[in-house]
Design an enzyme around this catalytic site. Structure first.
Site, PDB file in Angstrom:
ATOM      1  N   PRO A 231      -3.631  -2.705 -13.555  1.00  0.00           N
ATOM      2  CA  PRO A 231      -3.074  -2.251 -14.825  1.00  0.00           C
ATOM      3  C   PRO A 231      -2.167  -3.316 -15.438  1.00  0.00           C
ATOM      4  O   PRO A 231      -1.319  -3.886 -14.748  1.00  0.00           O
ATOM      5  CB  PRO A 231      -2.243  -1.032 -14.411  1.00  0.00           C
ATOM      6  CG  PRO A 231      -1.874  -1.282 -12.978  1.00  0.00           C
ATOM      7  CD  PRO A 231      -3.029  -2.035 -12.392  1.00  0.00           C
TER       8      PRO A 231
ATOM      9  N   SER B 195      -3.162   0.783 -17.615  1.00  0.00           N
ATOM     10  CA  SER B 195      -1.699   0.815 -17.535  1.00  0.00           C
ATOM     11  C   SER B 195      -1.098   2.056 -18.189  1.00  0.00           C
ATOM     12  O   SER B 195      -1.599   2.551 -19.204  1.00  0.00           O
ATOM     13  CB  SER B 195      -1.139  -0.432 -18.243  1.00  0.00           C
ATOM     14  OG  SER B 195       0.251  -0.306 -18.431  1.00  0.00           O
TER      15      SER B 195
ATOM     16  N   GLN C 235      -2.666   4.476 -14.311  1.00  0.00           N
ATOM     17  CA  GLN C 235      -1.430   4.033 -13.635  1.00  0.00           C
ATOM     18  C   GLN C 235      -0.231   4.739 -14.251  1.00  0.00           C
ATOM     19  O   GLN C 235      -0.033   4.722 -15.460  1.00  0.00           O
ATOM     20  CB  GLN C 235      -1.272   2.516 -13.766  1.00  0.00           C
ATOM     21  CG  GLN C 235       0.008   1.986 -13.127  1.00  0.00           C
ATOM     22  CD  GLN C 235       1.098   1.724 -14.138  1.00  0.00           C
ATOM     23  OE1 GLN C 235       0.824   1.159 -15.198  1.00  0.00           O
ATOM     24  NE2 GLN C 235       2.333   2.133 -13.832  1.00  0.00           N
TER      25      GLN C 235
ATOM     26  N   TYR D 229       3.962   5.356 -14.292  1.00  0.00           N
ATOM     27  CA  TYR D 229       5.344   5.082 -13.880  1.00  0.00           C
ATOM     28  C   TYR D 229       6.005   6.440 -13.715  1.00  0.00           C
ATOM     29  O   TYR D 229       5.740   7.355 -14.490  1.00  0.00           O
ATOM     30  CB  TYR D 229       6.068   4.277 -14.954  1.00  0.00           C
ATOM     31  CG  TYR D 229       5.672   2.821 -15.002  1.00  0.00           C
ATOM     32  CD1 TYR D 229       5.986   1.965 -13.955  1.00  0.00           C
ATOM     33  CD2 TYR D 229       4.987   2.296 -16.096  1.00  0.00           C
ATOM     34  CE1 TYR D 229       5.633   0.621 -14.001  1.00  0.00           C
ATOM     35  CE2 TYR D 229       4.631   0.956 -16.149  1.00  0.00           C
ATOM     36  CZ  TYR D 229       4.958   0.131 -15.100  1.00  0.00           C
ATOM     37  OH  TYR D 229       4.606  -1.197 -15.131  1.00  0.00           O
TER      38      TYR D 229
ATOM     39  N   THR E  85       3.020   3.462  -9.706  1.00  0.00           N
ATOM     40  CA  THR E  85       3.702   2.186  -9.493  1.00  0.00           C
ATOM     41  C   THR E  85       5.162   2.448  -9.151  1.00  0.00           C
ATOM     42  O   THR E  85       5.871   3.115  -9.908  1.00  0.00           O
ATOM     43  CB  THR E  85       3.585   1.314 -10.763  1.00  0.00           C
ATOM     44  OG1 THR E  85       2.205   0.989 -10.948  1.00  0.00           O
ATOM     45  CG2 THR E  85       4.392   0.036 -10.643  1.00  0.00           C
TER      46      THR E  85
ATOM     47  N   LYS F  58       1.366   1.895  -5.707  1.00  0.00           N
ATOM     48  CA  LYS F  58       1.301   0.450  -6.005  1.00  0.00           C
ATOM     49  C   LYS F  58       2.697  -0.165  -6.026  1.00  0.00           C
ATOM     50  O   LYS F  58       3.612   0.400  -6.623  1.00  0.00           O
ATOM     51  CB  LYS F  58       0.640   0.256  -7.380  1.00  0.00           C
ATOM     52  CG  LYS F  58       0.625  -1.180  -7.875  1.00  0.00           C
ATOM     53  CD  LYS F  58      -0.192  -1.296  -9.155  1.00  0.00           C
ATOM     54  CE  LYS F  58      -0.270  -2.709  -9.679  1.00  0.00           C
ATOM     55  NZ  LYS F  58       0.931  -3.190 -10.327  1.00  0.00           N
TER      56      LYS F  58
ATOM     57  N   SER G 272       1.604  -5.209  -3.466  1.00  0.00           N
ATOM     58  CA  SER G 272       1.794  -5.920  -4.742  1.00  0.00           C
ATOM     59  C   SER G 272       3.263  -6.224  -4.959  1.00  0.00           C
ATOM     60  O   SER G 272       4.132  -5.408  -4.627  1.00  0.00           O
ATOM     61  CB  SER G 272       1.295  -5.014  -5.884  1.00  0.00           C
ATOM     62  OG  SER G 272       1.623  -5.558  -7.150  1.00  0.00           O
TER      63      SER G 272
ATOM     64  N   HIS H  52       3.928  -7.032  -8.151  1.00  0.00           N
ATOM     65  CA  HIS H  52       3.820  -6.932  -9.608  1.00  0.00           C
ATOM     66  C   HIS H  52       3.522  -8.320 -10.207  1.00  0.00           C
ATOM     67  O   HIS H  52       3.988  -8.668 -11.294  1.00  0.00           O
ATOM     68  CB  HIS H  52       5.122  -6.363 -10.185  1.00  0.00           C
ATOM     69  CG  HIS H  52       4.924  -5.444 -11.357  1.00  0.00           C
ATOM     70  ND1 HIS H  52       4.916  -4.077 -11.244  1.00  0.00           N
ATOM     71  CD2 HIS H  52       4.729  -5.690 -12.670  1.00  0.00           C
ATOM     72  CE1 HIS H  52       4.741  -3.528 -12.446  1.00  0.00           C
ATOM     73  NE2 HIS H  52       4.612  -4.495 -13.323  1.00  0.00           N
TER      74      HIS H  52
ATOM     75  N   ILE I 248      -4.804 -13.637  -6.954  1.00  0.00           N
ATOM     76  CA  ILE I 248      -6.265 -13.780  -6.766  1.00  0.00           C
ATOM     77  C   ILE I 248      -6.833 -14.562  -7.958  1.00  0.00           C
ATOM     78  O   ILE I 248      -6.731 -14.118  -9.105  1.00  0.00           O
ATOM     79  CB  ILE I 248      -6.953 -12.388  -6.702  1.00  0.00           C
ATOM     80  CG1 ILE I 248      -6.459 -11.565  -5.518  1.00  0.00           C
ATOM     81  CG2 ILE I 248      -8.475 -12.529  -6.740  1.00  0.00           C
ATOM     82  CD1 ILE I 248      -7.082 -11.898  -4.190  1.00  0.00           C
ATOM     83  N   ARG I 249      -7.380 -15.729  -7.693  1.00  0.00           N
ATOM     84  CA  ARG I 249      -7.959 -16.549  -8.765  1.00  0.00           C
ATOM     85  C   ARG I 249      -9.371 -17.028  -8.452  1.00  0.00           C
ATOM     86  O   ARG I 249     -10.032 -17.605  -9.295  1.00  0.00           O
ATOM     87  CB  ARG I 249      -7.074 -17.791  -9.034  1.00  0.00           C
ATOM     88  CG  ARG I 249      -5.647 -17.458  -9.478  1.00  0.00           C
ATOM     89  CD  ARG I 249      -5.606 -16.803 -10.855  1.00  0.00           C
ATOM     90  NE  ARG I 249      -4.257 -16.484 -11.277  1.00  0.00           N
ATOM     91  CZ  ARG I 249      -3.636 -15.310 -11.044  1.00  0.00           C
ATOM     92  NH1 ARG I 249      -4.271 -14.349 -10.383  1.00  0.00           N
ATOM     93  NH2 ARG I 249      -2.431 -15.091 -11.487  1.00  0.00           N
TER      94      ARG I 249
HETATM   95  C1  LIG Z   1       1.030  -8.873 -18.680  1.00  0.00           C
HETATM   96  C2  LIG Z   1       1.121  -7.992 -17.470  1.00  0.00           C
HETATM   97  C3  LIG Z   1       1.455  -6.660 -17.631  1.00  0.00           C
HETATM   98  C4  LIG Z   1       1.529  -5.820 -16.507  1.00  0.00           C
HETATM   99  N1  LIG Z   1       1.771  -4.480 -16.691  1.00  0.00           N
HETATM  100  C5  LIG Z   1       1.738  -3.655 -15.616  1.00  0.00           C
HETATM  101  C6  LIG Z   1       1.841  -2.250 -15.799  1.00  0.00           C
HETATM  102  O1  LIG Z   1       1.934  -1.758 -16.908  1.00  0.00           O
HETATM  103  N2  LIG Z   1       1.832  -1.473 -14.688  1.00  0.00           N
HETATM  104  C7  LIG Z   1       1.702  -1.993 -13.411  1.00  0.00           C
HETATM  105  O2  LIG Z   1       1.688  -1.247 -12.440  1.00  0.00           O
HETATM  106  N3  LIG Z   1       1.565  -3.321 -13.233  1.00  0.00           N
HETATM  107  C8  LIG Z   1       1.566  -4.154 -14.289  1.00  0.00           C
HETATM  108  N4  LIG Z   1       1.396  -5.500 -14.111  1.00  0.00           N
HETATM  109  C9  LIG Z   1       1.173  -6.017 -12.739  1.00  0.00           C
HETATM  110  C10 LIG Z   1      -0.313  -6.014 -12.396  1.00  0.00           C
HETATM  111  O3  LIG Z   1      -0.809  -4.709 -12.261  1.00  0.00           O
HETATM  112  C11 LIG Z   1      -0.592  -6.749 -11.084  1.00  0.00           C
HETATM  113  O4  LIG Z   1       0.237  -6.203 -10.079  1.00  0.00           O
HETATM  114  C12 LIG Z   1      -0.381  -8.259 -11.165  1.00  0.00           C
HETATM  115  O5  LIG Z   1      -0.745  -8.767 -12.430  1.00  0.00           O
HETATM  116  C13 LIG Z   1      -1.209  -8.936 -10.087  1.00  0.00           C
HETATM  117  O6  LIG Z   1      -0.995 -10.313 -10.080  1.00  0.00           O
HETATM  118  P1  LIG Z   1      -1.973 -11.369 -10.805  1.00  0.00           P
HETATM  119  O7  LIG Z   1      -1.623 -11.311 -12.260  1.00  0.00           O
HETATM  120  O8  LIG Z   1      -1.594 -12.648 -10.151  1.00  0.00           O
HETATM  121  O9  LIG Z   1      -3.398 -10.933 -10.538  1.00  0.00           O
HETATM  122  C14 LIG Z   1       1.314  -6.351 -15.216  1.00  0.00           C
HETATM  123  C15 LIG Z   1       0.983  -7.698 -15.067  1.00  0.00           C
HETATM  124  C16 LIG Z   1       0.881  -8.524 -16.180  1.00  0.00           C
HETATM  125  C17 LIG Z   1       0.483  -9.959 -15.986  1.00  0.00           C
END
Ligand SMILES: Cc1cc2nc3c(=O)[nH]c(=O)nc-3n(C[C@H](O)[C@H](O)[C@H](O)COP(=O)(O)O)c2cc1C
Length: 401
Positions: free
Chosen positions: A79, A108, A131, A133, A159, A258, A280, A282, A316-317
């Protein structure tokens, strides 16, 4: 870039060109020194793959089942809030991209589209997950849970790592707000990105939809807040295990928790009835200096001991990264920024292209590793190195050779 993007990093470069700086930084950046963002990547570089001779004739099989849902590969879309700022397709691109790839999107709680719009957009047989909050108020999030169920979402992902937003210094420096405001400082940047600016002006997916709806019980809060981002921040609260148990009773479908980084918390989440744990930090956007997700994974897999499934996100890339996470105990992984880079590069088609690249990379990895079945990867295929493989080896005196 004149050639088609070949890797997630190529998509990132396209996104950097296409997006105004404040939007790219919102996606790409993280908390404070961004050391956890870097750590999430370095953790993968410290794991080396050990290929084996592949003696049998089993076909390639990337499929896994997560929370009862068959996935064509061990990958989810994580999300990410405010994706409508990246491209007007926003969360719809996640829902369609995931459905096209035979995987699940976790939408999200701070999406640019409403719960009902996203539920209705999902193709038959490919319901997204929602997802949540926790916010401070059970009446409020209970109401959201019921809306997600009525809209046809299959799974709920709670989350727990955002009792308040992390300090993201790029956003502070850029004056980033949701919705974005036109200022003397960013006007020039917006003019340099006319297709992004036109898309935003035409489609206006620029607020957190849930916090601009003015429905009860949120109406008073939304009216008093100066932006949807402020309304969101005002509702945030700490999540307790009691809250998770309460949510478990209210949500009848698969439940994931999460934002877990400690084995003991993973065990508690499983005891509360979570079907899956999402390991995670985040994506390094919350507690800077938090342990890399991959480094936290083995303890968590041991602590839950099969009582819940384990998903990893953060860093993860590449297909090789997916394989490494599976070897260290994950049942699947999720990607956040990679799908947003694809979204910036080409809307829904860009998301599909990123998923296609990762699938190809994972297939290549499994074939070269000598284990054609993703579900059979285990720790015998990896070794932990004392240094990150792609970085210069530090000498004893702490200087690079
Ligand atoms: C721009 C952005 C917005 C995000 N918004 C949320 C969110 O609304 N809820 C949430 O649980 N995680 C959020 N995340 C975290 C992602 O779900 C995830 O944990 C994270 O991006 C994983 O790492 P990665 O970007 O390296 O793949 C966000 C991440 C990014 C980059």
């Amino acid at each position: 870039m004149h050639n088609r993007p070949q890797s997630v990093e190529d998509f990132r470069r396209v996104a950097q060109r296409r997006l105004p700086r404040a939007i790219f930084d919102y996606v790409d950046g993280g908390a404070e020194d961004e050391s956890t963002i870097a750590g999430n990547r370095t953790a993968f570089q410290r794991i080396a793959l050990v290929p084996r001779v592949h003696e049998d004739a089993r076909p390639l099989d990337l499929g896994v089942t997560l929370c009862g849902r068959p996935l064509s590969m061990p990958l989810l879309l994580a999300p990410t809030g405010n994706s409508g700022l990246v491209h007007p397709d926003g969360d719809l691109a996640a829902v369609h991209g995931a459905a096209g790839a035979g995987i699940a999107a976790i939408v999200s709680g701070v999406a640019s589209y409403s719960i009902e719009e996203l539920g209705a957009a999902a193709p038959a047989g490919a319901p997204p997950w929602y997802q949540l909050y926790c916010y401070g108020d059970r009446e409020f999030y209970g109401h959201i849970i019921d809306r997600a169920a009525a809209a046809g979402f299959e799974g709920l992902v709670v989350t727990v790592d955002v009792p308040r937003p992390g300090r993201r210094e790029r956003d502070i420096a850029n004056g980033f707000t949701v919705p974005p405001r036109l200022t003397a400082r960013n006007a020039h940047d917006l003019l340099r990105h006319p297709s992004w600016t036109l898309g935003v002006v035409r489609h206006r997916r620029v607020t957190i939809r849930l916090f601009s709806e003015e429905r009860p019980p949120l109406r008073a809060l939304v009216r008093s807040a100066s932006s949807s981002a402020r309304a969101f921040t005002a509702t945030l609260g700490r999540t307790s295990w009691d809250d998770v148990g309460w949510i478990r009773d209210r949500w009848k479908g698969p439940l994931s928790v999460k934002g877990i980084l400690a084995g003991e918390d993973a065990r508690r989440a499983a005891e509360c009835g979570a079907d899956a744990i999402v390991v995670s930090n985040h994506g390094g956007r919350q507690l800077d200096g938090a342990i890399a997700s991959l480094d936290a994974l083995p303890d968590i897999a041991t602590a839950v001991g099969g009582a819940a499934q384990v998903v990893l996100d953060g860093g993860i890339r590449r297909g090789t990264d997916i394989a490494k996470a599976l070897c260290l105990g994950a049942d699947a992984v999720a990607i956040g920024r990679p799908w947003l880079y694809g979204l910036a590069a080409g809307g829904t088609r860009g998301v599909a292209a990123v998923l296609d690249r990762l699938r190809t990379e994972l297939a290549t990895t499994l074939e070269l590793l000598g284990e054609p079945c993703a579900r059979h990867l285990d720790s015998s295929f990896v070794r932990r190195l004392p240094y990150a493989a792609s970085q210069p080896i530090p000498t004893e005196r702490g200087r690079n050779r």
